[in-house]
Design a protein around this motif. Structure first.
Motif, PDB file in Angstrom:
ATOM      1  N   SER A 191       0.840  -1.201   0.000  1.00  0.00           N
ATOM      2  CA  SER A 191       0.000   0.000   0.000  1.00  0.00           C
ATOM      3  C   SER A 191       0.872   1.247   0.000  1.00  0.00           C
ATOM      4  N   PRO A 192       0.334   2.399  -0.453  1.00  0.00           N
ATOM      5  CA  PRO A 192       1.108   3.650  -0.429  1.00  0.00           C
ATOM      6  C   PRO A 192       1.612   3.987   0.974  1.00  0.00           C
ATOM      7  N   LYS A 193       0.777   3.745   1.991  1.00  0.00           N
ATOM      8  CA  LYS A 193       1.156   4.056   3.368  1.00  0.00           C
ATOM      9  C   LYS A 193       2.355   3.229   3.806  1.00  0.00           C
ATOM     10  N   ASN A 194       2.309   1.925   3.541  1.00  0.00           N
ATOM     11  CA  ASN A 194       3.415   1.047   3.956  1.00  0.00           C
ATOM     12  C   ASN A 194       4.672   1.282   3.122  1.00  0.00           C
ATOM     13  N   SER A 195       4.498   1.757   1.898  1.00  0.00           N
ATOM     14  CA  SER A 195       5.654   1.987   1.031  1.00  0.00           C
ATOM     15  C   SER A 195       6.536   3.115   1.548  1.00  0.00           C
ATOM     16  N   LYS A 196       5.954   4.002   2.341  1.00  0.00           N
ATOM     17  CA  LYS A 196       6.745   5.113   2.894  1.00  0.00           C
ATOM     18  C   LYS A 196       7.838   4.614   3.822  1.00  0.00           C
ATOM     19  N   THR A 197       7.522   3.512   4.522  1.00  0.00           N
ATOM     20  CA  THR A 197       8.482   2.995   5.498  1.00  0.00           C
ATOM     21  C   THR A 197       9.136   1.699   5.037  1.00  0.00           C
ATOM     22  N   ASP A 198       8.714   1.189   3.884  1.00  0.00           N
ATOM     23  CA  ASP A 198       9.278  -0.066   3.373  1.00  0.00           C
ATOM     24  C   ASP A 198      10.575   0.214   2.630  1.00  0.00           C
ATOM     25  N   THR A 199      11.649   0.387   3.385  1.00  0.00           N
ATOM     26  CA  THR A 199      12.943   0.710   2.780  1.00  0.00           C
ATOM     27  C   THR A 199      13.611  -0.517   2.176  1.00  0.00           C
ATOM     28  N   GLU A 200      13.071  -1.726   2.491  1.00  0.00           N
ATOM     29  CA  GLU A 200      13.660  -2.950   1.966  1.00  0.00           C
ATOM     30  C   GLU A 200      13.228  -3.222   0.529  1.00  0.00           C
ATOM     31  N   LYS A 201      12.143  -2.602   0.087  1.00  0.00           N
ATOM     32  CA  LYS A 201      11.638  -2.823  -1.262  1.00  0.00           C
ATOM     33  C   LYS A 201      12.545  -2.141  -2.276  1.00  0.00           C
ATOM     34  N   THR A 202      12.954  -2.891  -3.293  1.00  0.00           N
ATOM     35  CA  THR A 202      13.846  -2.362  -4.325  1.00  0.00           C
ATOM     36  C   THR A 202      13.052  -2.048  -5.587  1.00  0.00           C
ATOM     37  N   THR A 203      13.355  -0.923  -6.195  1.00  0.00           N
ATOM     38  CA  THR A 203      12.732  -0.577  -7.466  1.00  0.00           C
ATOM     39  C   THR A 203      13.711  -0.869  -8.592  1.00  0.00           C
ATOM     40  N   VAL A 204      13.278  -1.682  -9.536  1.00  0.00           N
ATOM     41  CA  VAL A 204      14.070  -1.982 -10.728  1.00  0.00           C
ATOM     42  C   VAL A 204      13.372  -1.319 -11.915  1.00  0.00           C
ATOM     43  N   LEU A 205      14.084  -0.466 -12.611  1.00  0.00           N
ATOM     44  CA  LEU A 205      13.518   0.221 -13.773  1.00  0.00           C
ATOM     45  C   LEU A 205      13.831  -0.566 -15.042  1.00  0.00           C
ATOM     46  N   ILE A 206      12.885  -0.574 -15.964  1.00  0.00           N
ATOM     47  CA  ILE A 206      13.064  -1.287 -17.230  1.00  0.00           C
ATOM     48  C   ILE A 206      12.799  -0.357 -18.401  1.00  0.00           C
ATOM     49  N   SER A 207      13.647  -0.465 -19.408  1.00  0.00           N
ATOM     50  CA  SER A 207      13.492   0.357 -20.610  1.00  0.00           C
ATOM     51  C   SER A 207      13.824  -0.513 -21.820  1.00  0.00           C
ATOM     52  N   ARG A 208      13.423  -0.056 -22.984  1.00  0.00           N
ATOM     53  CA  ARG A 208      13.616  -0.804 -24.220  1.00  0.00           C
ATOM     54  C   ARG A 208      14.550  -0.031 -25.140  1.00  0.00           C
ATOM     55  N   LEU A 209      15.366  -0.744 -25.906  1.00  0.00           N
ATOM     56  CA  LEU A 209      16.229  -0.101 -26.878  1.00  0.00           C
ATOM     57  C   LEU A 209      16.329  -0.981 -28.112  1.00  0.00           C
ATOM     58  N   THR A 210      16.668  -0.397 -29.233  1.00  0.00           N
ATOM     59  CA  THR A 210      16.874  -1.174 -30.449  1.00  0.00           C
ATOM     60  C   THR A 210      18.358  -1.227 -30.764  1.00  0.00           C
ATOM     61  N   THR A 211      18.791  -2.351 -31.334  1.00  0.00           N
ATOM     62  CA  THR A 211      20.192  -2.552 -31.687  1.00  0.00           C
ATOM     63  C   THR A 211      20.251  -3.191 -33.070  1.00  0.00           C
ATOM     64  N   PRO A 212      21.422  -3.273 -33.673  1.00  0.00           N
ATOM     65  CA  PRO A 212      21.539  -3.957 -34.961  1.00  0.00           C
ATOM     66  C   PRO A 212      21.160  -5.435 -34.903  1.00  0.00           C
ATOM     67  N   LEU A 213      21.021  -5.990 -33.690  1.00  0.00           N
ATOM     68  CA  LEU A 213      20.645  -7.395 -33.542  1.00  0.00           C
ATOM     69  C   LEU A 213      19.233  -7.563 -33.016  1.00  0.00           C
ATOM     70  N   GLY A 214      18.462  -6.494 -33.031  1.00  0.00           N
ATOM     71  CA  GLY A 214      17.084  -6.574 -32.570  1.00  0.00           C
ATOM     72  C   GLY A 214      16.851  -5.811 -31.279  1.00  0.00           C
ATOM     73  N   ALA A 215      15.592  -5.811 -30.839  1.00  0.00           N
ATOM     74  CA  ALA A 215      15.215  -5.082 -29.631  1.00  0.00           C
ATOM     75  C   ALA A 215      15.769  -5.758 -28.380  1.00  0.00           C
ATOM     76  N   MET A 216      16.094  -4.937 -27.373  1.00  0.00           N
ATOM     77  CA  MET A 216      16.584  -5.448 -26.097  1.00  0.00           C
ATOM     78  C   MET A 216      15.868  -4.724 -24.962  1.00  0.00           C
ATOM     79  N   PHE A 217      15.796  -5.396 -23.808  1.00  0.00           N
ATOM     80  CA  PHE A 217      15.313  -4.769 -22.585  1.00  0.00           C
ATOM     81  C   PHE A 217      16.510  -4.575 -21.658  1.00  0.00           C
ATOM     82  N   VAL A 218      16.543  -3.424 -21.000  1.00  0.00           N
ATOM     83  CA  VAL A 218      17.602  -3.145 -20.038  1.00  0.00           C
ATOM     84  C   VAL A 218      16.955  -2.768 -18.712  1.00  0.00           C
TER      85      VAL A 218
END
Length: 366
Positions: A175-202
């Motif tokens: 919940s938003p309330k618990n997220s304020k104090t949940d310092t153990e939760k890690t955020t992983v960001l994902i993005s997409r890119l194109t390369t000469p060998l096809g699309a990749m996720f980073v």
């Protein structure tokens, strides 16, 4: 697969002659007389029907011995977001707290249908789901910095706290309330890119890149789940400094201008796997090592299978160069992105190797 249906071939050939943009990424055409392959809108002179073969993926064209066309750059542009989609993504980035409606897209001369279809095909989600993830990521960061839930909810376009709370918990697992104090939760960001060998996720944490994979890798979902479990993480759409740096360095690598990556990494795996991946970093650009040589280098010459297994579990392709490990007889063997890509990467590094004269690479590419 290779297209054999005569009606489909006729349709694709007509699209090729007309340079039909709607067929970009739908088929790849190999030209027998030149040994190159193209996408539908290629500007090059059109071949005769009897001189072409159509494929559903570029990997099949590569495996048949065709080379990417230097004019249309099929492996890159077939997965490149159309200008309308790029404009839609930029609207989201410029307005991270605002819901971009179909009407707003229309105001910016963007077709909502084109955007929806592209996101479903290339991201596996709707454009609105992409936006929700982006807005919830913004909200999560603000809540972590001490901002009030009510203020955050209304600023990012939610008309009720219950609606915001439901969506937030569904994506973040808390919940938003618990997220304020949940310092153990890690955020992983994902993005997409194109390369000469096809699309990749980073993907990246605040510490560095934790995943770089081709979008069609079969183990991708398993790797996402492993990262979430090991890091107690949630994966959200977005970018940070590590992702931006990785994209820049990868562009330089594929242009032949970079031989060493400098972006921070956070490999996710067992201690043994991390040791093996660190050993991969020590294989110089333009050179290769057999699985046996890699095992000996790590001080355990009998651990060939364990080392090979750890190589296969590498989640950070290209940057951690598992493609530089080959069979004892010098032949290509095992690569999560496909042997065609492994062959391409090794040939690319051989071509741009600044110490090529000193290299004793005996790789058998054919």
């Amino acid at each position: 697969m290779k297209i054999t249906d005569s009606k489909q071939i006729a349709t694709y050939y007509k699209a090729l002659v007309e340079k039909n943009e709607n067929f970009v990424g739908i088929f790849f055409v190999g030209v027998k007389t030149t040994s190159i392959f193209c996408i539908a809108n290629c500007r090059a002179r059109k071949p005769k029907l009897e001189n072409v073969t159509f494929y559903t993926t570029f990997k099949e064209a590569l495996s048949e011995g065709f080379r990417p066309c230097k004019i249309c750059k099929p492996t890159q542009n077939a997965n490149q977001a159309p200008k309308e989609v790029e404009k839609a993504i930029e609207l989201v980035k410029q307005n991270p707290k605002e819901k971009i409606s179909d009407y707003r897209l229309k105001e910016n001369d963007v077709s909502a249908k084109v955007v929806r279809n592209w996101f479903k095909k290339n991201y596996g989600m709707t454009f609105h789901a992409y936006q929700r993830m982006y807005r919830i990521n913004t909200a999560f960061q603000e809540l972590q910095s001490g901002k009030q839930t009510t203020e955050t909810a209304f600023e990012i376009g939610y008309e009720s706290l219950s609606g915001f709370g439901y969506t937030f918990k569904k994506i973040m697992g808390n919940s938003p309330k618990n997220s304020k104090t949940d310092t153990e939760k890690t955020t992983v960001l994902i993005s997409r890119l194109t390369t000469p060998l096809g699309a990749m996720f980073v993907c990246a944490t605040e510490n560095g890149i934790c995943l770089l994979e081709f979008a069609d890798r079969k183990m991708l979902e398993t790797e996402f789940a492993d990262i979430q479990k090991r890091l107690n993480a949630v994966i959200l759409t977005g970018e940070n400094k590590h992702i931006l740096q990785a994209k820049k360095e990868l562009e330089e690598y594929f242009e032949g201008k970079r031989t060493v990556f400098e972006v921070n990494l956070e490999p996710i795996g067992t201690e043994f796997q991390k040791m093996v991946w660190e050993g991969l970093h020590q294989i110089e650009y333009g050179k290769t090592r057999s699985y046996q040589e890699q095992s000996e280098h790590l001080g355990n010459p009998k651990a060939i299978r364990a080392v090979a297994s750890a190589n296969g579990m590498n989640k950070i392709s290209v940057i951690i160069p598992c493609h530089r490990v080959i069979g004892k007889d010098g032949k290509l063997t095992g690569y999560g992105g496909g042997l065609e890509r492994k062959k391409w990467l090794l040939m690319h590094e051989d071509k741009y190797n600044p110490n090529k004269e000193e290299s004793k690479n005996e790789l058998r590419l054919f």
